[in-house]
Enzyme design. Structure first.
Site, PDB file in Angstrom:
ATOM      1  N   LYS A  13       3.844   1.355  -7.714  1.00 35.32           N
ATOM      2  CA  LYS A  13       3.585   1.832  -9.071  1.00 35.32           C
ATOM      3  C   LYS A  13       2.221   2.517  -9.194  1.00 35.32           C
ATOM      4  CE  LYS A  13       1.959  -2.617 -10.908  1.00 35.32           C
ATOM      5  NZ  LYS A  13       0.565  -2.263 -11.195  1.00 35.32           N
ATOM      6  N   ARG A  88       0.061  -7.715 -18.109  1.00 34.55           N
ATOM      7  CA  ARG A  88       0.603  -8.510 -16.999  1.00 34.55           C
ATOM      8  C   ARG A  88       1.477  -9.659 -17.497  1.00 34.55           C
ATOM      9  NH1 ARG A  88      -1.683  -7.593 -11.963  1.00 34.55           N
ATOM     10  NH2 ARG A  88      -3.646  -6.439 -11.950  1.00 34.55           N
ATOM     11  N   ARG A 123       1.613  -3.086   7.460  1.00 28.62           N
ATOM     12  CA  ARG A 123       0.456  -2.181   7.337  1.00 28.62           C
ATOM     13  C   ARG A 123      -0.684  -2.619   8.250  1.00 28.62           C
ATOM     14  NH1 ARG A 123      -0.356  -1.030   0.910  1.00 28.62           N
ATOM     15  NH2 ARG A 123      -1.173  -3.166   0.987  1.00 28.62           N
ATOM     16  N   ARG A 156      -5.078  -6.554   7.030  1.00 25.69           N
ATOM     17  CA  ARG A 156      -5.879  -7.126   5.957  1.00 25.69           C
ATOM     18  C   ARG A 156      -5.269  -8.446   5.493  1.00 25.69           C
ATOM     19  NH1 ARG A 156      -6.192  -2.212   1.759  1.00 25.69           N
ATOM     20  NH2 ARG A 156      -4.000  -2.791   1.723  1.00 25.69           N
ATOM     21  N   ARG A 167       1.843 -13.490  -3.975  1.00 21.80           N
ATOM     22  CA  ARG A 167       1.671 -12.464  -5.013  1.00 21.80           C
ATOM     23  C   ARG A 167       2.998 -12.131  -5.682  1.00 21.80           C
ATOM     24  NH1 ARG A 167      -0.884  -7.584  -2.124  1.00 21.80           N
ATOM     25  NH2 ARG A 167      -1.011  -6.692  -4.205  1.00 21.80           N
TER      26      ARG A 167
END
Length: 210
Positions: A13, A88, A123, A156, A167
């Site tokens: 997003k 949120r 990633r 990371r 999350r």
């Protein structure tokens, strides 16, 4: 046009908000950025936010909402804006409504959890120059080595599987209820996330009619 971007972490997003910002020539407003800006400028709400952050506490809704309200009153928002990362929660959405802020469209980018976990956990970034890679879709010429500076590629903490799943769990619990909230207001536009950024962008543009 006043737009809210919804979507789980890793759904893309933020990328789509940036593309829309350029396409429509309206600002993207993300909570983190405007809190940092308010801190830098020493505004009343910024100083309130600082007091909580200095104490190691989350900035409470009323302060975040106050900072958002101040930001939406700036001149560059007169022709519209894109909210990315706010609201949120349902209480934040209700506070936005209570402010009298008109939202035209809420774009919800839907991507399955397993796709997001694969996308983010794969990633890698160069620890020297920061160039991004992916173990499947954007491989370096030599495994684990940056093409540009030959630095080591690292994962990371945010991209570790346990962190991603946590999350996503928070998103489903706290933010996903906004989908039904805005659907009930007739403002929801559901866009299925595609395999490429461009394909998703095309779908977002089509949904918005821009």
């Amino acid at each position: 046009m006043n737009i809210i971007m919804l979507g789980a972490p890793g759904a893309g997003k933020g990328t789509q908000a940036a593309v829309l910002c350029e396409k429509l020539n309206i600002p993207t407003i993300s909570t983190g950025n405007i809190i940092r800006e308010a801190l830098k400028n020493g505004t009343e709400m910024g100083l309130k936010a600082k007091s909580f952050m200095d104490a190691g506490q989350l900035v409470p809704d009323e302060v975040v909402i106050g900072i958002i309200k101040d930001r939406l009153q700036e001149s560059d928002c007169q022709n519209g804006f894109i909210l990315d990362g706010f609201p949120r929660t349902i209480p934040q959405a209700e506070a936005l409504d209570a402010m009298g802020v008109t939202i035209n469209s809420v774009v919800d980018i839907e991507v399955k959890d397993e796709v997001i976990v694969n996308r983010l956990s794969g990633r890698r970034v160069c620890e020297n120059c920061g160039r991004p890679y992916h173990i499947e879709s954007l491989k370096p010429q030599v495994d684990g080595v940056c093409d540009d500076c030959k630095g080591a590629l690292v994962q990371r903490k945010d991209d570790q599987i346990d962190t991603i799943k946590n999350r996503l769990e928070i998103y489903h619990k706290e933010t996903e209820p906004l989908v039904k909230y805005y659907e009930a207001q007739g403002k929801l536009l559901v866009v299925e996330g595609k395999d490429t950024v461009k394909a998703t962008t095309d779908a977002v543009f089509e949904a918005l009619g821009v």
